[in-house]
Design an enzyme around this catalytic site. Sequence first.
Site, mmCIF file in Angstrom:
data_model
loop_
_atom_site.group_PDB
_atom_site.id
_atom_site.type_symbol
_atom_site.label_atom_id
_atom_site.label_comp_id
_atom_site.label_asym_id
_atom_site.label_seq_id
_atom_site.Cartn_x
_atom_site.Cartn_y
_atom_site.Cartn_z
ATOM 1 N N SER A 123 0.824 -1.212 0.000
ATOM 2 C CA SER A 123 0.000 0.000 0.000
ATOM 3 C C SER A 123 0.856 1.259 0.000
ATOM 4 O O SER A 123 0.416 2.308 -0.474
ATOM 5 C CB SER A 123 -0.859 0.050 1.266
ATOM 6 O OG SER A 123 -1.644 -1.101 1.380
ATOM 7 N N HIS A 144 -1.331 -2.844 -7.172
ATOM 8 C CA HIS A 144 -2.035 -2.516 -5.926
ATOM 9 C C HIS A 144 -3.543 -2.674 -6.127
ATOM 10 O O HIS A 144 -4.221 -1.766 -6.607
ATOM 11 C CB HIS A 144 -1.642 -1.087 -5.530
ATOM 12 C CG HIS A 144 -2.203 -0.625 -4.236
ATOM 13 N ND1 HIS A 144 -2.375 0.692 -3.928
ATOM 14 C CD2 HIS A 144 -2.652 -1.322 -3.149
ATOM 15 C CE1 HIS A 144 -2.887 0.803 -2.721
ATOM 16 N NE2 HIS A 144 -3.072 -0.397 -2.237
ATOM 17 N N GLU A 156 -3.921 -0.008 -9.025
ATOM 18 C CA GLU A 156 -2.859 0.979 -9.208
ATOM 19 C C GLU A 156 -1.572 0.255 -9.612
ATOM 20 O O GLU A 156 -1.120 -0.635 -8.885
ATOM 21 C CB GLU A 156 -2.678 1.671 -7.851
ATOM 22 C CG GLU A 156 -1.792 2.854 -7.798
ATOM 23 C CD GLU A 156 -2.042 3.639 -6.497
ATOM 24 O OE1 GLU A 156 -2.020 3.031 -5.396
ATOM 25 O OE2 GLU A 156 -2.266 4.848 -6.581
ATOM 26 N N ASN A 194 -3.095 5.989 -1.422
ATOM 27 C CA ASN A 194 -2.898 6.102 0.024
ATOM 28 C C ASN A 194 -2.230 7.395 0.451
ATOM 29 O O ASN A 194 -2.382 7.821 1.592
ATOM 30 C CB ASN A 194 -2.138 4.887 0.549
ATOM 31 C CG ASN A 194 -3.076 3.706 0.634
ATOM 32 O OD1 ASN A 194 -4.202 3.848 1.088
ATOM 33 N ND2 ASN A 194 -2.638 2.565 0.159
HETATM 34 N N1 LIG Z 1 -6.526 -4.417 3.599
HETATM 35 C C1 LIG Z 1 -6.611 -3.540 2.623
HETATM 36 O O1 LIG Z 1 -7.625 -2.807 2.489
HETATM 37 C C2 LIG Z 1 -5.486 -3.426 1.623
HETATM 38 C C3 LIG Z 1 -5.745 -2.752 0.424
HETATM 39 C C4 LIG Z 1 -4.735 -2.680 -0.544
HETATM 40 C C5 LIG Z 1 -3.481 -3.219 -0.284
HETATM 41 N N2 LIG Z 1 -3.242 -3.866 0.911
HETATM 42 C C6 LIG Z 1 -1.902 -4.427 1.109
HETATM 43 O O2 LIG Z 1 -1.954 -5.816 0.832
HETATM 44 C C7 LIG Z 1 -1.035 -6.509 1.680
HETATM 45 C C8 LIG Z 1 -1.799 -7.553 2.470
HETATM 46 O O3 LIG Z 1 -2.794 -6.922 3.248
HETATM 47 P P1 LIG Z 1 -4.041 -7.738 3.845
HETATM 48 O O4 LIG Z 1 -5.044 -6.718 4.262
HETATM 49 O O5 LIG Z 1 -4.424 -8.826 2.912
HETATM 50 O O6 LIG Z 1 -3.355 -8.343 5.159
HETATM 51 P P2 LIG Z 1 -3.842 -9.611 6.010
HETATM 52 O O7 LIG Z 1 -3.281 -9.405 7.370
HETATM 53 O O8 LIG Z 1 -5.308 -9.836 5.849
HETATM 54 O O9 LIG Z 1 -3.114 -10.840 5.279
HETATM 55 C C9 LIG Z 1 -1.727 -10.966 5.222
HETATM 56 C C10 LIG Z 1 -1.433 -12.462 5.115
HETATM 57 O O10 LIG Z 1 -0.058 -12.637 4.772
HETATM 58 C C11 LIG Z 1 0.382 -13.788 5.441
HETATM 59 N N3 LIG Z 1 1.840 -13.841 5.456
HETATM 60 C C12 LIG Z 1 2.708 -13.205 6.256
HETATM 61 N N4 LIG Z 1 3.954 -13.541 5.921
HETATM 62 C C13 LIG Z 1 3.876 -14.419 4.888
HETATM 63 C C14 LIG Z 1 4.822 -15.122 4.085
HETATM 64 N N5 LIG Z 1 6.116 -15.003 4.319
HETATM 65 N N6 LIG Z 1 4.352 -15.927 3.099
HETATM 66 C C15 LIG Z 1 3.037 -16.039 2.869
HETATM 67 N N7 LIG Z 1 2.088 -15.409 3.588
HETATM 68 C C16 LIG Z 1 2.519 -14.594 4.583
HETATM 69 C C17 LIG Z 1 -0.263 -13.688 6.810
HETATM 70 O O11 LIG Z 1 -0.245 -14.952 7.457
HETATM 71 C C18 LIG Z 1 -1.666 -13.216 6.431
HETATM 72 O O12 LIG Z 1 -2.540 -14.301 6.188
HETATM 73 C C19 LIG Z 1 -0.329 -5.451 2.528
HETATM 74 O O13 LIG Z 1 0.856 -5.095 1.894
HETATM 75 C C20 LIG Z 1 -1.338 -4.309 2.516
HETATM 76 O O14 LIG Z 1 -0.727 -3.064 2.744
HETATM 77 C C21 LIG Z 1 -4.227 -3.988 1.851
#
Ligand SMILES: NC(=O)c1ccc[n+]([C@@H]2O[C@H](COP(=O)([O-])OP(=O)(O)OC[C@H]3O[C@@H](n4cnc5c(N)ncnc54)[C@H](O)[C@@H]3O)[C@@H](O)[C@H]2O)c1
Length: 287
Positions: A123, A144, A156, A194
Amino acid sequence: MRELDEIETWGVVGAGTIGHGIAQAAATSGYDVVLRDVEEELVEEGLQGIESSLSRFEEKDELTSEEATAARERVTGTTDLADLADCDFVVEAIVENMEIKQDVFAELDETVEEDVVLATNTSTLSITAIASATDRAEQVVGLHFMNPVPLMEGVEVVVGERTSDAVAQLAHDLAEDVGKTTWESDDKPGFVTNRVLMPWIAEGIRAFDEGVATKADMDRGMKLGTNVPMGPLELADHIGLDICLDAMQTLHEELGDRYKPPYLLKRKVEAGDLGKKSGRGFYEYEE
Ligand SMILES: NC(=O)c1ccc[n+]([C@@H]2O[C@H](COP(=O)([O-])OP(=O)(O)OC[C@H]3O[C@@H](n4cnc5c(N)ncnc54)[C@H](O)[C@@H]3O)[C@@H](O)[C@H]2O)c1
């Protein structure tokens, strides 16, 4: 670089909110997907998330049961990164932490074929810094997706310092191929979305904390008053407060105090460019 028409299988690293959404979007569009998380239980939760979402699409007649079944069957879960070895394209959606992302990219660099493009769903973090953990920086790009991925149209594309033009174009093409519409950002903190959204959410939280309005009225006011689908507190909850905090910390470290009125805004007001009412602001309007 592996071209669009050579890509059959996506690897998705991280089966959380965004990862399982990406896996679903790719599978619904006909790609095979290998979805990886660190524990069996988390992989199962991700697959369950896909299952529930596909069922809702079926109930709403937005997918036939054949299409939903085919999409389910295209996704394989795993805890072993080595299972991504034959993927034609990989997108990462793990925790928003630079060290952990760099470790995963270094491992991916060793695991997949050298012509495979690696994308990150970060993000706010630098694509260039994530790419530096690999020997293929020109083949690393930001892709993204927005939350919830199966419903949100926008993606994005973030172009790192070393990302090649062909790789950026592939990122646009892949996103469009899974039904999305893209825009492009340079690799600057927070990118387009963001950088603008996080201070808005932060201010909503601060205003609530200072007693400006109740939680409900903060959200209602911004929705009805500015025509956004969710107010700041609601949206923070929807994104994940930890994800918001990580994003805000990165923006704060990188960009510092962003609360002074921008110079450009002052200049425009001094010039009499007041927006729609004067016929010109940041855009021009017909009288
Ligand atoms: N939540 C949102 O609204 C949103 C929107 C856009 C982008 N993002 C980005 O997407 C990414 C993920 O966010 P999310 O909301 O899905 O988080 P989340 O916490 O729901 O999921 C993250 C997952 O990654 C797993 N993980 C951690 N280390 C790992 C590894 N080494 N190998 C495989 N899996 C691993 C965790 O166990 C978890 O299940 C982040 O970079 C976040 O900034 C989030």
